[in-house]
Design an enzyme around this catalytic site. Sequence first.
Site, PDB file in Angstrom:
ATOM      1  N   SER A  39       0.785  -1.243   0.018  1.00 35.55           N
ATOM      2  CA  SER A  39      -0.198  -0.043   0.252  1.00 35.55           C
ATOM      3  C   SER A  39       1.028   1.137   0.147  1.00 35.55           C
ATOM      4  CB  SER A  39      -1.097   0.109   1.069  1.00 35.55           C
ATOM      5  OG  SER A  39      -2.137   0.981   0.970  1.00 35.55           O
ATOM      6  N   ASP A  69      -9.866  -4.185  -5.538  1.00 31.14           N
ATOM      7  CA  ASP A  69      -9.357  -2.944  -4.635  1.00 31.14           C
ATOM      8  C   ASP A  69      -9.581  -1.782  -5.757  1.00 31.14           C
ATOM      9  OD1 ASP A  69      -7.459  -1.100  -3.308  1.00 31.14           O
ATOM     10  OD2 ASP A  69      -5.652  -2.219  -3.846  1.00 31.14           O
ATOM     11  N   HIS A 108      -8.099  -4.702  -0.975  1.00 33.67           N
ATOM     12  CA  HIS A 108      -6.701  -4.064  -0.880  1.00 33.67           C
ATOM     13  C   HIS A 108      -6.573  -4.754   0.580  1.00 33.67           C
ATOM     14  CE1 HIS A 108      -4.127  -0.717  -0.553  1.00 33.67           C
ATOM     15  NE2 HIS A 108      -4.398  -0.662   0.694  1.00 33.67           N
TER      16      HIS A 108
END
Length: 278
Positions: free
Chosen positions: A125, A220, A250
Amino acid sequence: MSRVHKDLRFTDIQKRTESIRVETGAGPVTCTVYRPSADAAAPAPVYVNFHGGGFVIARPQQDDHICRYIAATAGCVVINVDYAVAPQRPYPVPVTQAYDVTAWVAENGTANNWDGSRIAVGGHSAGANLTAAVCRTARDRGTFSPRLQIIDSAPLDQVADPAIKQSLIAKPLLTPQLMRVFTVAYVPDRADLAHPLVSPGLADDLAGLPPALVITAENDRLRDEGDAYAKALEAAGVPVTHRCFEGVDHYFTHTGPVPAGKEAIDLMATTLRTALTT
């Protein structure tokens, strides 16, 4: 976001760690060093890891399961970096710290019993965004050359309104409001949003970057920009392994589903082992 599914914690893998403190151009940074098994060949290659959390969550231990698995499976030293976070320390502080720590790791292998000439870098991320920034900076400065970069579920376009970043499911983990909060905290000066160290996906000069493993998640909101980055790297002549995991959202490498999470983490470890030992 920082809770790891109980079946993804790899409780059977022992932890062999120590703490180090690295001076950087944006202040000292504490890192946790994960060592491979005692019978691993020394000095082992090294992997520098950057955790996620929207640039605002300071919790490197959320990646403990990944760091332990990689150290054990790839046979490398793993450096888990506790970089500073926004809003107290916004851009460019995390980028400066991430790059300086990685450069220090590359330069100080002998004293720390790892091989700094065989180095890789990766993140998850927000940490994957920092990974791209580290690799770009290293290329531009001609300093060290990572053998692999791992880009896992990265925010790569900070200019686009999060509302246009779609998901295939009704309630994905990332909401437009949450994404806006992260961006405003990390990049308070909107003039910086398009900078290639903030939005690597908008850069058009990707040639010469390290080989990449790009992982995206089908559901995501960040999938499209991750997929596009993988294609752009490949078009620029960068060797790319790209895997989009189906039916997951995600941060699935932390929250599950467990089979996909384990498969992705193993893909990271096996790709690292190949990149660092050949």
